[in-house]
Motif scaffolding. Sequence first.
Motif, PDB file in Angstrom:
ATOM      1  N   VAL A   1       8.823  -5.979  -5.611  1.00  0.00           N
ATOM      2  CA  VAL A   1       9.338  -5.977  -6.984  1.00  0.00           C
ATOM      3  C   VAL A   1       8.182  -5.665  -7.929  1.00  0.00           C
ATOM      4  O   VAL A   1       7.153  -6.332  -7.886  1.00  0.00           O
ATOM      5  N   THR A   2       8.376  -4.647  -8.757  1.00  0.00           N
ATOM      6  CA  THR A   2       7.329  -4.195  -9.671  1.00  0.00           C
ATOM      7  C   THR A   2       7.900  -4.049 -11.069  1.00  0.00           C
ATOM      8  O   THR A   2       9.030  -3.579 -11.238  1.00  0.00           O
ATOM      9  N   GLU A   3       7.117  -4.434 -12.061  1.00  0.00           N
ATOM     10  CA  GLU A   3       7.421  -4.084 -13.451  1.00  0.00           C
ATOM     11  C   GLU A   3       6.396  -3.049 -13.854  1.00  0.00           C
ATOM     12  O   GLU A   3       5.217  -3.144 -13.492  1.00  0.00           O
ATOM     13  N   TRP A   4       6.835  -2.046 -14.579  1.00  0.00           N
ATOM     14  CA  TRP A   4       5.963  -0.930 -14.899  1.00  0.00           C
ATOM     15  C   TRP A   4       6.418  -0.253 -16.176  1.00  0.00           C
ATOM     16  O   TRP A   4       7.462  -0.569 -16.737  1.00  0.00           O
TER      17      TRP A   4
ATOM     18  N   GLU B   1       0.978   6.882  -6.767  1.00  0.00           N
ATOM     19  CA  GLU B   1      -0.067   7.901  -6.922  1.00  0.00           C
ATOM     20  C   GLU B   1       0.504   9.308  -6.735  1.00  0.00           C
ATOM     21  O   GLU B   1       0.179  10.217  -7.498  1.00  0.00           O
ATOM     22  N   ALA B   2       1.345   9.485  -5.733  1.00  0.00           N
ATOM     23  CA  ALA B   2       1.943  10.797  -5.475  1.00  0.00           C
ATOM     24  C   ALA B   2       2.867  11.209  -6.624  1.00  0.00           C
ATOM     25  O   ALA B   2       2.901  12.381  -7.021  1.00  0.00           O
ATOM     26  N   ILE B   3       3.609  10.242  -7.167  1.00  0.00           N
ATOM     27  CA  ILE B   3       4.469  10.530  -8.317  1.00  0.00           C
ATOM     28  C   ILE B   3       3.602  10.947  -9.501  1.00  0.00           C
ATOM     29  O   ILE B   3       3.909  11.929 -10.184  1.00  0.00           O
ATOM     30  N   ASN B   4       2.521  10.245  -9.737  1.00  0.00           N
ATOM     31  CA  ASN B   4       1.668  10.542 -10.885  1.00  0.00           C
ATOM     32  C   ASN B   4       0.944  11.878 -10.768  1.00  0.00           C
ATOM     33  O   ASN B   4       0.589  12.477 -11.781  1.00  0.00           O
TER      34      ASN B   4
ATOM     35  N   GLU C   1       0.839  -1.202   0.000  1.00  0.00           N
ATOM     36  CA  GLU C   1       0.000   0.000   0.000  1.00  0.00           C
ATOM     37  C   GLU C   1       0.877   1.256   0.000  1.00  0.00           C
ATOM     38  O   GLU C   1       0.568   2.233  -0.680  1.00  0.00           O
ATOM     39  N   ILE C   2       1.970   1.241   0.730  1.00  0.00           N
ATOM     40  CA  ILE C   2       2.904   2.374   0.731  1.00  0.00           C
ATOM     41  C   ILE C   2       3.467   2.585  -0.672  1.00  0.00           C
ATOM     42  O   ILE C   2       3.510   3.707  -1.178  1.00  0.00           O
ATOM     43  N   LYS C   3       3.881   1.507  -1.320  1.00  0.00           N
ATOM     44  CA  LYS C   3       4.438   1.608  -2.678  1.00  0.00           C
ATOM     45  C   LYS C   3       3.395   2.128  -3.661  1.00  0.00           C
ATOM     46  O   LYS C   3       3.689   2.978  -4.507  1.00  0.00           O
ATOM     47  N   ARG C   4       2.176   1.637  -3.554  1.00  0.00           N
ATOM     48  CA  ARG C   4       1.107   2.105  -4.457  1.00  0.00           C
ATOM     49  C   ARG C   4       0.783   3.576  -4.224  1.00  0.00           C
ATOM     50  O   ARG C   4       0.546   4.322  -5.175  1.00  0.00           O
TER      51      ARG C   4
ATOM     52  N   ASP D   1       7.224   1.623   7.950  1.00  0.00           N
ATOM     53  CA  ASP D   1       6.266   2.334   7.091  1.00  0.00           C
ATOM     54  C   ASP D   1       6.903   3.374   6.175  1.00  0.00           C
ATOM     55  O   ASP D   1       6.206   4.253   5.670  1.00  0.00           O
ATOM     56  N   LEU D   2       8.200   3.288   5.944  1.00  0.00           N
ATOM     57  CA  LEU D   2       8.882   4.216   5.040  1.00  0.00           C
ATOM     58  C   LEU D   2       9.788   3.440   4.102  1.00  0.00           C
ATOM     59  O   LEU D   2      10.381   2.423   4.478  1.00  0.00           O
ATOM     60  N   ILE D   3       9.922   3.932   2.893  1.00  0.00           N
ATOM     61  CA  ILE D   3      10.834   3.313   1.931  1.00  0.00           C
ATOM     62  C   ILE D   3      12.252   3.674   2.327  1.00  0.00           C
ATOM     63  O   ILE D   3      12.579   4.855   2.501  1.00  0.00           O
TER      64      ILE D   3
END
Length: 146
Positions: A75-78, A13-16, A6-9, A116-118
């Motif tokens: 791990v995400t592909e995008w 959203e914040a980046i977008n 959820e943090i990563k998602r 809770d932080l990257i």
Amino acid sequence: MSDAWEIKRRLTEAINTHDLHQVLGFYSPDAVLVTPAGIAEGHEQIGWFYDQLFMGFPDYHQMAWLEAPGDDPLVTEWTFTGTHLGPLLLPDGRELPGTGRRITVRASCVAYVADDLIITHRDYYDQLELYSQLGLGLTELDQPAT
């Protein structure tokens, strides 16, 4: 404790939305962001990286299409897309003015979350794929004297 995914998602959203303040809120104050363009350490450098990205590509957007099972690491592909309208710093220190070209680049990333932080975020993408879409190509370097 929040869910790491959820943090990563929410970071995506914040980046977008190009909300730099919110983006930095997802990173630990001493986080490290590693990209093909270089390494950013801490909020000041990470903020500079995203600020440059948002200026160079005012419509920058990323879309995850695969989230690998598990959460250590995430791990995400995008794919990221955008229109190059502002300056882009090149690896040799030159600045490429806006070209008006549209880009679509495949990427992947690995992120570690603690408390809770990257704490570490590593992006991987083919710089040649990006630069060729911006109209840049390879040039042959001078051969060293033998």
